[in-house]
Scaffold this active site. Sequence first.
Site, PDB file in Angstrom:
ATOM      1  N   SER A 180      24.104  14.425   6.412  1.00 57.70           N
ATOM      2  CA  SER A 180      25.091  13.478   5.932  1.00 57.70           C
ATOM      3  C   SER A 180      26.251  13.418   6.916  1.00 57.70           C
ATOM      4  O   SER A 180      26.053  13.097   8.083  1.00 57.70           O
ATOM      5  CB  SER A 180      25.532  13.876   4.515  1.00 57.70           C
ATOM      6  OG  SER A 180      26.321  12.866   3.924  1.00 57.70           O
ATOM      7  N   ASP A 277      24.128   7.731  -4.290  1.00 59.01           N
ATOM      8  CA  ASP A 277      22.866   8.004  -3.607  1.00 59.01           C
ATOM      9  C   ASP A 277      22.304   6.720  -2.995  1.00 59.01           C
ATOM     10  O   ASP A 277      21.865   6.703  -1.839  1.00 59.01           O
ATOM     11  CB  ASP A 277      21.867   8.597  -4.604  1.00 59.01           C
ATOM     12  CG  ASP A 277      20.632   9.178  -3.934  1.00 59.01           C
ATOM     13  OD1 ASP A 277      20.780  10.101  -3.116  1.00 59.01           O
ATOM     14  OD2 ASP A 277      19.525   8.709  -4.242  1.00 59.01           O
ATOM     15  N   HIS A 311      19.554  10.813  -0.828  1.00 53.58           N
ATOM     16  CA  HIS A 311      20.504  11.461   0.075  1.00 53.58           C
ATOM     17  C   HIS A 311      20.548  12.960  -0.201  1.00 53.58           C
ATOM     18  O   HIS A 311      21.432  13.456  -0.913  1.00 53.58           O
ATOM     19  CB  HIS A 311      21.875  10.826  -0.129  1.00 53.58           C
ATOM     20  CG  HIS A 311      22.834  11.059   0.990  1.00 53.58           C
ATOM     21  ND1 HIS A 311      22.645  10.558   2.258  1.00 53.58           N
ATOM     22  CD2 HIS A 311      24.002  11.758   1.042  1.00 53.58           C
ATOM     23  CE1 HIS A 311      23.656  10.917   3.028  1.00 53.58           C
ATOM     24  NE2 HIS A 311      24.487  11.649   2.306  1.00 53.58           N
TER      25      HIS A 311
END
Length: 333
Positions: A180, A277, A311
């Site tokens: 991320s 997400d 994610h």
Amino acid sequence: MSKHRLNRRTLLKTAGGLTAAIALGGGAFAATASAAGTADDGFGLTIKERDENDPRMWYYRFATNAIGWNPGPAVNVLLPDDYHTSGRTYPVLYLLHGGGPGQDFITFDRDLRIRDLTAGKPLIVVMPDGGQAGWYSNPVNSNTGPRNWETFHIDQLLRWVDANFRTYAEYDGRAVAGFSMGGFGALKYAAKYHGHFASVSAHSGPPSLRRDNGAVAHWANASSAALDLAGGTIYGVPLWDEARVNADNPVQNIERYRNKRVFLVAGTSPDPVNWFDTINENHVLAGQREFRALLGDAGIPHEWHEEPGGHFVRPQRLTDDINGVIARLRKAA
């Protein structure tokens, strides 16, 4: 090389991020820290807390003028099983955590079981603090004192690691990876500090600051203002510092990935009822496809995986990545 594989039911969900890594450039030499020696101050870092009791996981917290919080930024250094007895020198993976409340180098290690994934492997793993929304950057402005994560990682921590542990202080001795926000940080550091890292990996990490009208740059500004900088920003508002965005933006620096191992992972089916997400991973997937196309057009080899889900970090892909890092870097000796 391009590849994708769709598999793996055992998925590990994390709320906000992975990290990945950093390094300093230069000399083709091995650091000379003793097998059992404890770490010392240096390179702008003063050790305020330490725990060297665990034979593998050593912990340090520093005072540094780069980061103005109390008690200061910290790092976990995960050593190979035989570090204290082998006398060998090892390659290093800098592993960068993701962003968000409660996300840091400790939760990253615990949730992803990095100790287990690296058991028996000849690799040092450095997991540093990166702030809740530090974005592996020096902000344009801060209302909470210095939060210069890029300076801390690249100018201070990387040199400190090479001075205090038996590492290969050279390009072929270092990798950087992250999830991320940390995946962005890894891609950024690998290009911006090209001579520091021979391998770079982004697990659900966005490679473009400007895509979709600058969505990631805007998110970096908004999240850092809310969580870390008391209204300050990474790239500036209402106008960006364009030179900084250009320097940090992976898709604008494609040639700087040449002769590196590049490893990318993105999800294809985020949770439709989870807006965070969905927005995150749809953007990551589109950005990684753009990035991969640019790498392909430039003739730069890369490995990529698109897999079901959203994610989060996929343990099997992280395991594959660690094995790929070891295969690419200089061997422990």
